[in-house]
Design a protein around this motif. Structure first.
Motif, mmCIF file in Angstrom:
data_model
loop_
_atom_site.group_PDB
_atom_site.id
_atom_site.type_symbol
_atom_site.label_atom_id
_atom_site.label_comp_id
_atom_site.label_asym_id
_atom_site.label_seq_id
_atom_site.Cartn_x
_atom_site.Cartn_y
_atom_site.Cartn_z
ATOM 1 N N SER A 102 0.816 -1.217 0.000
ATOM 2 C CA SER A 102 0.000 0.000 0.000
ATOM 3 C C SER A 102 0.845 1.261 0.000
ATOM 4 O O SER A 102 0.376 2.330 -0.387
ATOM 5 C CB SER A 102 -0.930 0.013 1.217
ATOM 6 N N GLU A 103 2.090 1.150 0.440
ATOM 7 C CA GLU A 103 2.926 2.340 0.639
ATOM 8 C C GLU A 103 3.114 3.168 -0.625
ATOM 9 O O GLU A 103 2.947 4.399 -0.597
ATOM 10 C CB GLU A 103 4.271 1.926 1.252
ATOM 11 N N PRO A 104 3.443 2.569 -1.793
ATOM 12 C CA PRO A 104 3.584 3.392 -2.996
ATOM 13 C C PRO A 104 2.292 4.097 -3.410
ATOM 14 O O PRO A 104 2.320 5.212 -3.925
ATOM 15 C CB PRO A 104 4.019 2.374 -4.067
ATOM 16 N N MET A 105 1.149 3.464 -3.157
ATOM 17 C CA MET A 105 -0.134 4.055 -3.528
ATOM 18 C C MET A 105 -0.459 5.262 -2.648
ATOM 19 O O MET A 105 -1.198 6.155 -3.063
ATOM 20 C CB MET A 105 -1.235 2.994 -3.432
ATOM 21 N N LEU A 106 0.092 5.285 -1.446
ATOM 22 C CA LEU A 106 -0.087 6.423 -0.545
ATOM 23 C C LEU A 106 1.010 7.465 -0.760
ATOM 24 O O LEU A 106 0.763 8.665 -0.692
ATOM 25 C CB LEU A 106 -0.090 5.940 0.904
ATOM 26 N N ARG A 107 2.224 6.986 -1.056
ATOM 27 C CA ARG A 107 3.344 7.896 -1.244
ATOM 28 C C ARG A 107 3.135 8.826 -2.433
ATOM 29 O O ARG A 107 3.512 9.987 -2.410
ATOM 30 C CB ARG A 107 4.632 7.104 -1.448
ATOM 31 N N GLU A 108 2.519 8.334 -3.501
ATOM 32 C CA GLU A 108 2.379 9.151 -4.700
ATOM 33 C C GLU A 108 1.060 9.931 -4.759
ATOM 34 O O GLU A 108 0.820 10.666 -5.707
ATOM 35 C CB GLU A 108 2.504 8.284 -5.948
ATOM 36 N N ALA A 109 0.223 9.805 -3.736
ATOM 37 C CA ALA A 109 -1.099 10.432 -3.774
ATOM 38 C C ALA A 109 -1.031 11.933 -3.493
ATOM 39 O O ALA A 109 -0.258 12.394 -2.662
ATOM 40 C CB ALA A 109 -2.029 9.764 -2.762
ATOM 41 N N ASP A 110 -1.878 12.678 -4.199
ATOM 42 C CA ASP A 110 -2.075 14.095 -3.905
ATOM 43 C C ASP A 110 -3.129 14.271 -2.818
ATOM 44 O O ASP A 110 -3.034 15.160 -1.977
ATOM 45 C CB ASP A 110 -2.524 14.832 -5.170
ATOM 46 N N VAL A 111 -4.167 13.424 -2.868
ATOM 47 C CA VAL A 111 -5.237 13.453 -1.869
ATOM 48 C C VAL A 111 -5.499 12.024 -1.415
ATOM 49 O O VAL A 111 -5.571 11.101 -2.234
ATOM 50 C CB VAL A 111 -6.528 14.069 -2.445
ATOM 51 N N ILE A 112 -5.637 11.842 -0.105
ATOM 52 C CA ILE A 112 -5.951 10.537 0.477
ATOM 53 C C ILE A 112 -7.247 10.676 1.256
ATOM 54 O O ILE A 112 -7.358 11.512 2.155
ATOM 55 C CB ILE A 112 -4.815 10.062 1.403
ATOM 56 N N SER A 113 -8.232 9.870 0.885
ATOM 57 C CA SER A 113 -9.566 9.965 1.479
ATOM 58 C C SER A 113 -9.865 8.674 2.237
ATOM 59 O O SER A 113 -10.007 7.608 1.633
ATOM 60 C CB SER A 113 -10.608 10.195 0.368
ATOM 61 N N PHE A 114 -9.941 8.781 3.560
ATOM 62 C CA PHE A 114 -10.102 7.615 4.432
ATOM 63 C C PHE A 114 -11.537 7.556 4.940
ATOM 64 O O PHE A 114 -11.962 8.425 5.697
ATOM 65 C CB PHE A 114 -9.121 7.713 5.607
ATOM 66 N N ASP A 115 -12.265 6.519 4.527
ATOM 67 C CA ASP A 115 -13.624 6.305 5.022
ATOM 68 C C ASP A 115 -13.544 5.497 6.313
ATOM 69 O O ASP A 115 -12.958 4.411 6.338
ATOM 70 C CB ASP A 115 -14.456 5.563 3.978
ATOM 71 N N PHE A 116 -14.137 6.020 7.371
ATOM 72 C CA PHE A 116 -14.090 5.361 8.675
ATOM 73 C C PHE A 116 -14.698 3.959 8.607
ATOM 74 O O PHE A 116 -14.344 3.085 9.396
ATOM 75 C CB PHE A 116 -14.835 6.218 9.697
ATOM 76 N N GLY A 117 -15.590 3.734 7.641
ATOM 77 C CA GLY A 117 -16.225 2.435 7.474
ATOM 78 C C GLY A 117 -15.297 1.366 6.939
ATOM 79 O O GLY A 117 -15.692 0.203 6.830
ATOM 80 N N ALA A 118 -14.063 1.730 6.597
ATOM 81 C CA ALA A 118 -13.091 0.734 6.146
ATOM 82 C C ALA A 118 -12.618 -0.149 7.298
ATOM 83 O O ALA A 118 -12.049 -1.213 7.080
ATOM 84 C CB ALA A 118 -11.890 1.417 5.494
#
Length: 373
Positions: free
Chosen positions: A209-225
């Protein structure tokens, strides 16, 4: 201008009533002084009490309850690096709030400040993207199901992925197959040239998951995850999902990103969390993001990148070897891609991409980025 759009933190009841230990994050934030002229500022905490376009009640009350629990946790840095700038002042309409969010984020990003957002409903992801004022943005969504539902019975937070700018790249993390149509999800990812890491694959190797977060401009975390029993305060209950430790690890990765990102936590419903355990969980996730953000180092490979380990792998079907770069201290990986425009770019990747190439397989990330170029 921003003063008209914000309710300053020191005017919020939860902040005015705060009493905590001298080494608490809250005590640091309360006494940190004005943030506007702070040239050391790295991260701004912003509450957005807006959920009028959601069919779920009470999400607008989440920011201050998360803030209340976050303030109790220990400090993460020297005072100047993190500031709580308060809550967005809700507009007469949701569109007015969207516009205020966009302007606030635009101003912070222009100053080189990361933003940690407490929502509110997840459709607020859209004005966060707009605030970056950047073409070809990368959005990474952490959710148990992609929000692309159609129909008047659904709220804006359940269909916002269908309203992304056309040039957005979308990554999905923590998805669970029984909540969404595989064909529709595949179509969505094809439309936005993205990828997904389902919950099972994430749990097997969370470093993917790290590369998918490292390259993101916006990260949207749904509490339901998160698993429902780990995080009370969810409108959509499920016994399966992320463990709290996994969510905190993802937040750490997001904070450690070398890209100036905006990270938001959305969908926490205080009315369903009478013991405030869910607020504690959201606060701990936020704490790990802050801890990562203040510790981050600019490790992007530049020029000849002499300090990196360079690994060349020949793959059948490619004219040139794939060049991988590994940072010797952090162990983070990049690979070089020649785009259709014949421009060489370096993209975030994982060790698994390198291992795939060694098996004579072209990594999916390589193919996707080549296609985007």
């Amino acid at each position: 201008m921003l003063n008209d759009l914000l309710i300053p933190a020191n005017e919020l009841t939860v902040v005015r009533l705060f009493q905590g230990a001298s080494d608490s994050l809250g005590m640091q934030l309360v006494h940190s002084g004005p943030w506007a002229g702070n040239e050391k500022l790295k991260v701004a905490i912003l509450g957005i009490p807006e959920s009028r376009l959601s069919r779920f009640d009470g999400l607008e009350n989440a920011p201050d309850l998360i803030r209340e629990q976050l303030y109790q946790l220990t400090s993460v840095s020297e005072p100047a690096l993190v500031a709580d700038i308060g809550n967005v002042r809700p507009g007469n309409t949701p569109a007015d709030t969207y516009a205020a969010v966009r302007m606030i984020v635009e101003s912070l990003v222009a100053k080189g400040v990361q933003v940690l957002v407490f929502g509110g409903s997840q459709d607020l992801t859209l004005p966060l993207l707009a605030g970056k004022q950047k073409s070809g943005q990368i959005l990474t969504v952490i959710d148990d199901r992609p929000d692309y539902k159609a129909g008047e019975e659904f709220g804006a937070d359940e269909n916002f992925l269908g309203k992304l700018p056309a040039d957005t790249t979308l990554h999905l993390l923590g998805t669970q197959a029984y909540f969404s149509s595989p064909d529709k999800t595949e179509d969505l990812l094809k439309q936005y040239r993205g990828s997904q890491l389902p919950l099972g694959d994430l749990r097997e190797n969370i470093r993917e998951s790290e590369p998918m977060l490292r390259e993101a401009d916006v990260i949207s975390f749904d509490f339901g995850a998160l698993k429902a029993h780990e995080a009370p305060g969810q409108q959509r209950l499920s016994p399966n999902g992320l463990y709290g430790e996994e969510a905190c690890q993802l937040a750490w990765y997001a904070g450690m990103s070398t890209r100036l990102n905006i990270t938001g936590i959305f969908g926490y419903a205080p009315s369903l969390d009478l013991q405030r355990w869910g607020a504690v969980m959201a606060a701990q996730i936020a704490w790990y993001f802050l801890k990562g953000a203040v510790k981050q180092k600019d490790e992007e490979p530049r020029g000849e990148a002499p300090d990196f380990l360079h690994l060349l792998v020949t793959v059948e079907g490619l004219d040139e070897p794939i060049v991988f770069l590994k940072h010797p201290q952090s162990g983070r990986w990049w690979m070089e891609v020649n785009s259709k425009k014949n421009e060489e770019v370096r993209i975030a990747c994982s060790e698994n991409d390198y291992l795939l190439a060694q098996k004579n397989e072209i990594p999916e990330r390589w193919i996707r980025h080549w296609g985007i170029g």
